[in-house]
Design a protein around this motif. Sequence first.
Motif, PDB file in Angstrom:
ATOM      1  N   GLY A  17       0.733  -1.242   0.000  1.00 26.58           N
ATOM      2  CA  GLY A  17       0.000   0.000   0.000  1.00 26.58           C
ATOM      3  C   GLY A  17       0.770   1.303   0.000  1.00 26.58           C
ATOM      4  O   GLY A  17       1.446   1.636   0.941  1.00 26.58           O
ATOM      5  N   GLY A  18       0.665   2.048  -1.090  1.00 24.79           N
ATOM      6  CA  GLY A  18       1.076   3.424  -1.164  1.00 24.79           C
ATOM      7  C   GLY A  18       2.552   3.742  -1.055  1.00 24.79           C
ATOM      8  O   GLY A  18       2.908   4.840  -0.677  1.00 24.79           O
ATOM      9  N   GLN A  19       3.415   2.835  -1.390  1.00 27.16           N
ATOM     10  CA  GLN A  19       4.847   3.106  -1.309  1.00 27.16           C
ATOM     11  C   GLN A  19       5.359   3.564  -2.674  1.00 27.16           C
ATOM     12  O   GLN A  19       5.136   2.912  -3.667  1.00 27.16           O
ATOM     13  N   GLN A  20       6.058   4.674  -2.675  1.00 30.61           N
ATOM     14  CA  GLN A  20       6.632   5.217  -3.909  1.00 30.61           C
ATOM     15  C   GLN A  20       8.033   4.633  -4.092  1.00 30.61           C
ATOM     16  O   GLN A  20       8.835   4.650  -3.174  1.00 30.61           O
ATOM     17  N   SER A  21       8.316   4.123  -5.256  1.00 31.99           N
ATOM     18  CA  SER A  21       9.624   3.551  -5.534  1.00 31.99           C
ATOM     19  C   SER A  21      10.533   4.607  -6.150  1.00 31.99           C
ATOM     20  O   SER A  21      10.146   5.317  -7.063  1.00 31.99           O
ATOM     21  N   SER A  22      11.752   4.693  -5.630  1.00 32.85           N
ATOM     22  CA  SER A  22      12.739   5.597  -6.215  1.00 32.85           C
ATOM     23  C   SER A  22      13.679   4.838  -7.159  1.00 32.85           C
ATOM     24  O   SER A  22      14.530   5.437  -7.799  1.00 32.85           O
ATOM     25  N   GLU A  23      13.498   3.525  -7.225  1.00 34.18           N
ATOM     26  CA  GLU A  23      14.335   2.689  -8.081  1.00 34.18           C
ATOM     27  C   GLU A  23      14.043   2.965  -9.549  1.00 34.18           C
ATOM     28  O   GLU A  23      12.890   3.031  -9.968  1.00 34.18           O
ATOM     29  N   GLN A  24      15.098   3.139 -10.331  1.00 35.28           N
ATOM     30  CA  GLN A  24      14.958   3.313 -11.769  1.00 35.28           C
ATOM     31  C   GLN A  24      15.209   1.968 -12.451  1.00 35.28           C
ATOM     32  O   GLN A  24      16.313   1.443 -12.373  1.00 35.28           O
ATOM     33  N   LEU A  25      14.196   1.436 -13.072  1.00 34.05           N
ATOM     34  CA  LEU A  25      14.350   0.183 -13.797  1.00 34.05           C
ATOM     35  C   LEU A  25      15.007   0.459 -15.141  1.00 34.05           C
ATOM     36  O   LEU A  25      14.890   1.550 -15.702  1.00 34.05           O
ATOM     37  N   ASP A  26      15.706  -0.540 -15.659  1.00 33.39           N
ATOM     38  CA  ASP A  26      16.273  -0.426 -16.998  1.00 33.39           C
ATOM     39  C   ASP A  26      15.135  -0.322 -18.018  1.00 33.39           C
ATOM     40  O   ASP A  26      14.134  -1.032 -17.915  1.00 33.39           O
ATOM     41  N   THR A  27      15.277   0.570 -18.976  1.00 32.98           N
ATOM     42  CA  THR A  27      14.281   0.745 -20.023  1.00 32.98           C
ATOM     43  C   THR A  27      14.810   0.127 -21.312  1.00 32.98           C
ATOM     44  O   THR A  27      15.941   0.386 -21.713  1.00 32.98           O
ATOM     45  N   HIS A  28      13.982  -0.698 -21.931  1.00 33.13           N
ATOM     46  CA  HIS A  28      14.356  -1.382 -23.169  1.00 33.13           C
ATOM     47  C   HIS A  28      13.301  -1.102 -24.224  1.00 33.13           C
ATOM     48  O   HIS A  28      12.115  -1.058 -23.930  1.00 33.13           O
ATOM     49  N   ARG A  29      13.754  -0.945 -25.444  1.00 30.25           N
ATOM     50  CA  ARG A  29      12.847  -0.848 -26.589  1.00 30.25           C
ATOM     51  C   ARG A  29      13.013  -2.110 -27.401  1.00 30.25           C
ATOM     52  O   ARG A  29      14.122  -2.455 -27.808  1.00 30.25           O
ATOM     53  N   ILE A  30      11.903  -2.780 -27.611  1.00 32.93           N
ATOM     54  CA  ILE A  30      11.943  -4.027 -28.372  1.00 32.93           C
ATOM     55  C   ILE A  30      10.975  -3.901 -29.553  1.00 32.93           C
ATOM     56  O   ILE A  30      10.087  -3.054 -29.559  1.00 32.93           O
ATOM     57  N   THR A  31      11.151  -4.750 -30.525  1.00 35.37           N
ATOM     58  CA  THR A  31      10.326  -4.705 -31.723  1.00 35.37           C
ATOM     59  C   THR A  31       9.005  -5.410 -31.487  1.00 35.37           C
ATOM     60  O   THR A  31       8.976  -6.560 -31.043  1.00 35.37           O
ATOM     61  N   GLY A  32       7.929  -4.690 -31.773  1.00 34.85           N
ATOM     62  CA  GLY A  32       6.589  -5.266 -31.701  1.00 34.85           C
ATOM     63  C   GLY A  32       6.025  -5.425 -33.088  1.00 34.85           C
ATOM     64  O   GLY A  32       6.680  -5.109 -34.090  1.00 34.85           O
ATOM     65  N   CYS A  33       4.794  -5.869 -33.190  1.00 32.20           N
ATOM     66  CA  CYS A  33       4.209  -6.113 -34.513  1.00 32.20           C
ATOM     67  C   CYS A  33       3.803  -4.828 -35.227  1.00 32.20           C
ATOM     68  O   CYS A  33       3.687  -4.818 -36.445  1.00 32.20           O
ATOM     69  N   ARG A  34       3.617  -3.711 -34.488  1.00 34.63           N
ATOM     70  CA  ARG A  34       3.224  -2.448 -35.131  1.00 34.63           C
ATOM     71  C   ARG A  34       4.217  -1.326 -34.866  1.00 34.63           C
ATOM     72  O   ARG A  34       4.022  -0.210 -35.303  1.00 34.63           O
ATOM     73  N   GLY A  35       5.262  -1.596 -34.137  1.00 35.33           N
ATOM     74  CA  GLY A  35       6.235  -0.559 -33.807  1.00 35.33           C
ATOM     75  C   GLY A  35       7.061  -0.991 -32.605  1.00 35.33           C
ATOM     76  O   GLY A  35       7.059  -2.154 -32.222  1.00 35.33           O
ATOM     77  N   GLU A  36       7.741  -0.029 -32.004  1.00 39.61           N
ATOM     78  CA  GLU A  36       8.569  -0.337 -30.839  1.00 39.61           C
ATOM     79  C   GLU A  36       7.717  -0.463 -29.582  1.00 39.61           C
ATOM     80  O   GLU A  36       6.758   0.279 -29.387  1.00 39.61           O
ATOM     81  N   LEU A  37       8.117  -1.403 -28.738  1.00 38.86           N
ATOM     82  CA  LEU A  37       7.487  -1.595 -27.434  1.00 38.86           C
ATOM     83  C   LEU A  37       8.467  -1.125 -26.374  1.00 38.86           C
ATOM     84  O   LEU A  37       9.680  -1.260 -26.540  1.00 38.86           O
ATOM     85  N   VAL A  38       7.957  -0.587 -25.286  1.00 40.32           N
ATOM     86  CA  VAL A  38       8.797  -0.132 -24.183  1.00 40.32           C
ATOM     87  C   VAL A  38       8.587  -1.074 -23.008  1.00 40.32           C
ATOM     88  O   VAL A  38       7.462  -1.296 -22.558  1.00 40.32           O
ATOM     89  N   VAL A  39       9.698  -1.634 -22.524  1.00 41.14           N
ATOM     90  CA  VAL A  39       9.678  -2.548 -21.386  1.00 41.14           C
ATOM     91  C   VAL A  39      10.626  -2.011 -20.322  1.00 41.14           C
ATOM     92  O   VAL A  39      11.765  -1.664 -20.626  1.00 41.14           O
TER      93      VAL A  39
END
Length: 118
Positions: A17-39
């Motif tokens: 409940g209600g905890q804000q994360s300060s952790e920055q996750l790695d951002t990846h762009r991968i190929t999807g069927c209609r364009g780039e996906l962000v993970v």
Amino acid sequence: DTMAWGGDQRTVAVAVGGQQSSEQLDTHRITGCRGELVVHLRPSQHSPLVFVLGGLVGDPKSPFVQDLQVATKARGWGFGMWVTRPDLLPGALASAPNPSDVRDVHSCLQFVRKQCPG
């Protein structure tokens, strides 16, 4: 103590409940069927990984996703999400993921499998 809680994992965010994360996750762009996906991903090796397929609003800063991120980190688990909020995606709206097309879901899960073997 949330570490002792062993209920249904779908409600782990409610238990924390209600905890804000300060952790920055790695951002990846991968190929999807209609364009780039962000993970966004915090990989795991030999421990569970929770992967959110868009979540409630597709936003990595939503309270739901932030709570899950905090809870999984506390347990030593990996965490990731597929960002689906249109204004957070590269390209035009026409290249945004189509929620009824499972090919993008498979692309995300295949990417996670390669990043987190075992």
